[in-house]
Design a protein around this motif. Structure first.
Motif, PDB file in Angstrom:
ATOM      1  N   ARG A  36       0.824  -1.214   0.000  1.00 24.77           N
ATOM      2  CA  ARG A  36       0.000   0.000   0.000  1.00 24.77           C
ATOM      3  C   ARG A  36       0.854   1.259   0.000  1.00 24.77           C
ATOM      4  N   PHE A  37       1.832   1.315   0.895  1.00 22.24           N
ATOM      5  CA  PHE A  37       2.645   2.524   0.994  1.00 22.24           C
ATOM      6  C   PHE A  37       3.672   2.615  -0.136  1.00 22.24           C
ATOM      7  N   LEU A  38       4.083   1.477  -0.676  1.00 25.99           N
ATOM      8  CA  LEU A  38       4.962   1.510  -1.852  1.00 25.99           C
ATOM      9  C   LEU A  38       4.236   2.156  -3.028  1.00 25.99           C
ATOM     10  N   LEU A  39       2.981   1.764  -3.238  1.00 22.52           N
ATOM     11  CA  LEU A  39       2.186   2.378  -4.298  1.00 22.52           C
ATOM     12  C   LEU A  39       1.963   3.859  -4.017  1.00 22.52           C
ATOM     13  N   GLY A  40       1.654   4.191  -2.757  1.00 21.61           N
ATOM     14  CA  GLY A  40       1.439   5.587  -2.401  1.00 21.61           C
ATOM     15  C   GLY A  40       2.672   6.431  -2.638  1.00 21.61           C
ATOM     16  N   ALA A  41       3.837   5.935  -2.239  1.00 18.87           N
ATOM     17  CA  ALA A  41       5.083   6.680  -2.441  1.00 18.87           C
ATOM     18  C   ALA A  41       5.368   6.859  -3.928  1.00 18.87           C
ATOM     19  N   SER A  42       5.082   5.824  -4.719  1.00 21.29           N
ATOM     20  CA  SER A  42       5.311   5.914  -6.159  1.00 21.29           C
ATOM     21  C   SER A  42       4.407   6.962  -6.795  1.00 21.29           C
ATOM     22  N   LEU A  43       3.155   7.014  -6.365  1.00 22.19           N
ATOM     23  CA  LEU A  43       2.216   7.983  -6.927  1.00 22.19           C
ATOM     24  C   LEU A  43       2.601   9.416  -6.550  1.00 22.19           C
ATOM     25  N   VAL A  44       3.005   9.614  -5.294  1.00 24.56           N
ATOM     26  CA  VAL A  44       3.416  10.954  -4.871  1.00 24.56           C
ATOM     27  C   VAL A  44       4.685  11.372  -5.611  1.00 24.56           C
ATOM     28  N   GLY A  45       5.619  10.431  -5.765  1.00 26.97           N
ATOM     29  CA  GLY A  45       6.830  10.738  -6.513  1.00 26.97           C
ATOM     30  C   GLY A  45       6.532  11.090  -7.955  1.00 26.97           C
ATOM     31  N   ALA A  46       5.592  10.358  -8.578  1.00 22.34           N
ATOM     32  CA  ALA A  46       5.202  10.659  -9.959  1.00 22.34           C
ATOM     33  C   ALA A  46       4.578  12.048 -10.058  1.00 22.34           C
ATOM     34  N   TRP A  47       3.803  12.423  -9.044  1.00 23.52           N
ATOM     35  CA  TRP A  47       3.200  13.764  -9.049  1.00 23.52           C
ATOM     36  C   TRP A  47       4.269  14.849  -9.031  1.00 23.52           C
ATOM     37  N   PHE A  48       5.300  14.654  -8.222  1.00 26.06           N
ATOM     38  CA  PHE A  48       6.384  15.633  -8.170  1.00 26.06           C
ATOM     39  C   PHE A  48       7.056  15.771  -9.537  1.00 26.06           C
ATOM     40  N   VAL A  49       7.244  14.629 -10.223  1.00 20.58           N
ATOM     41  CA  VAL A  49       7.879  14.673 -11.540  1.00 20.58           C
ATOM     42  C   VAL A  49       6.992  15.393 -12.545  1.00 20.58           C
ATOM     43  N   LEU A 203      -5.466  -2.454  -3.378  1.00 24.79           N
ATOM     44  CA  LEU A 203      -4.358  -1.507  -3.501  1.00 24.79           C
ATOM     45  C   LEU A 203      -4.815  -0.204  -4.150  1.00 24.79           C
ATOM     46  N   ALA A 204      -5.745  -0.294  -5.100  1.00 29.29           N
ATOM     47  CA  ALA A 204      -6.244   0.920  -5.740  1.00 29.29           C
ATOM     48  C   ALA A 204      -6.935   1.820  -4.727  1.00 29.29           C
ATOM     49  N   VAL A 205      -7.702   1.189  -3.819  1.00 33.79           N
ATOM     50  CA  VAL A 205      -8.432   1.986  -2.814  1.00 33.79           C
ATOM     51  C   VAL A 205      -7.481   2.501  -1.748  1.00 33.79           C
ATOM     52  N   THR A 206      -6.626   1.615  -1.208  1.00 35.79           N
ATOM     53  CA  THR A 206      -5.785   2.005  -0.068  1.00 35.79           C
ATOM     54  C   THR A 206      -4.511   2.733  -0.484  1.00 35.79           C
ATOM     55  N   GLY A 207      -3.897   2.283  -1.570  1.00 37.47           N
ATOM     56  CA  GLY A 207      -2.657   2.917  -2.007  1.00 37.47           C
ATOM     57  C   GLY A 207      -2.869   4.064  -2.957  1.00 37.47           C
TER      58      GLY A 207
END
Length: 287
Positions: A36-49, A203-207
């Protein structure tokens, strides 16, 4: 607007309960939290990019993110492990007691907030119907409520001092790293990570959606006092009960409907007040 945004994010938090419950039939709890948090971190990182934003790396923001992450990690671990020893209803009720802990931590006692807190506590009791006995799981879940309360209090202060998106990234990244050894401790079988529809939905809901809700929370806490945030979040068990009733076929009797109604009434009473202590405006962080 920030209070309405928090109420909508609480709906997403509530949706994580049935989504997680289904996913845990396939993957162990701590391993699921890692994903869950791996997906969340990836999404936040993608937003920064994509937004061409730079993550702030100043010593102060790292320290603030570290403190907030400690509370967040303890909250999730104590809640998840505590569920092994107590009932889901006790866990839901005791976790939501952060609605009481937050104003105690901040020593903010206003008539409207006290009334709303009492109504919310009664509603929670009617909704989840916890038993009166206490065991180690209950004590761990009480610790979880204190940890989540501490996290809400941290965000009230730190989101006004530092760049909120950067704090979100550091917390997501730190949570991912912290759950790596936890996943190793569980030693899940390889087929636990099979990309089934249930796991991907969880994962879609939580991450995914819940990470977005976390971002909205951090934005809203720049404007809404922490005790009102806790009251709004008290609606989470009500949302979870309704969604579990609708999607999972779980029962919700008249007492449960009354309890969830009282919780929402408490949210309206507490979150509409204007007598809370004024909050400072955000200041820019020096990287």
């Amino acid at each position: 607007m920030p209070r309405l945004a928090l109420l909508l994010t609480t709906l997403i938090w509530g949706a994580t309960f049935p989504a997680t419950k289904l996913a845990l039939d396939q993957v162990p709890p701590l391993s699921f939290l890692f994903l869950r948090f791996l997906l969340g971190a990836s999404l936040v990182g993608a937003w920064f990019v994509l937004a061409r934003r730079t993550v702030r790396r100043g010593r102060s923001i790292l320290a603030a993110s570290g403190v907030a992450t400690v509370f967040l990690f303890l909250g999730y671990v104590l809640q998840t492990v505590g569920l092994r020893y107590t009932s889901a209803s006790n866990s839901a009720f005791l976790t939501a007691l952060y609605v009481i802990v937050v104003p105690l931590m901040l020593r903010r006692f206003h008539g409207r907030v006290l009334l709303a807190t009492a109504v919310a506590t009664l509603g929670l009791w009617l909704l989840v119907k916890p038993n009166a006995t206490m065991n180690i799981g209950d004590l761990m879940t009480l610790g979880c409520a204190v940890a989540f309360a501490g996290h809400i209090v941290c965000l009230e202060r730190f989101t006004r001092e530092f760049d909120a998106p950067s704090m979100l990234w550091w917390q997501m990244a730190a949570m991912t790293l912290l759950f790596i050894p936890a996943m190793g401790w569980e030693r899940p079988p390889s087929d636990a990570f099979a990309p089934t529809g249930v796991l991907l939905l969880g994962l879609a809901v939580t991450g995914g959606f819940a990470t977005g809700a976390f971002a909205v929370q951090m934005w809203a806490q720049q404007h809404v006092p922490a005790q009102q945030v806790a009251l709004v979040f008290a609606a989470e068990p009500a949302y979870a009960a309704w969604l579990s009733w609708y999607f999972l076929g779980e029962t919700l009797d008249l007492q449960g409907w009354i309890g969830s109604g009282l919780i929402l009434a408490a949210v309206v009473i507490g979150a509409s007040g204007s007598g809370d202590r004024a909050v400072p405006t955000a200041v820019a962080e020096v990287a």
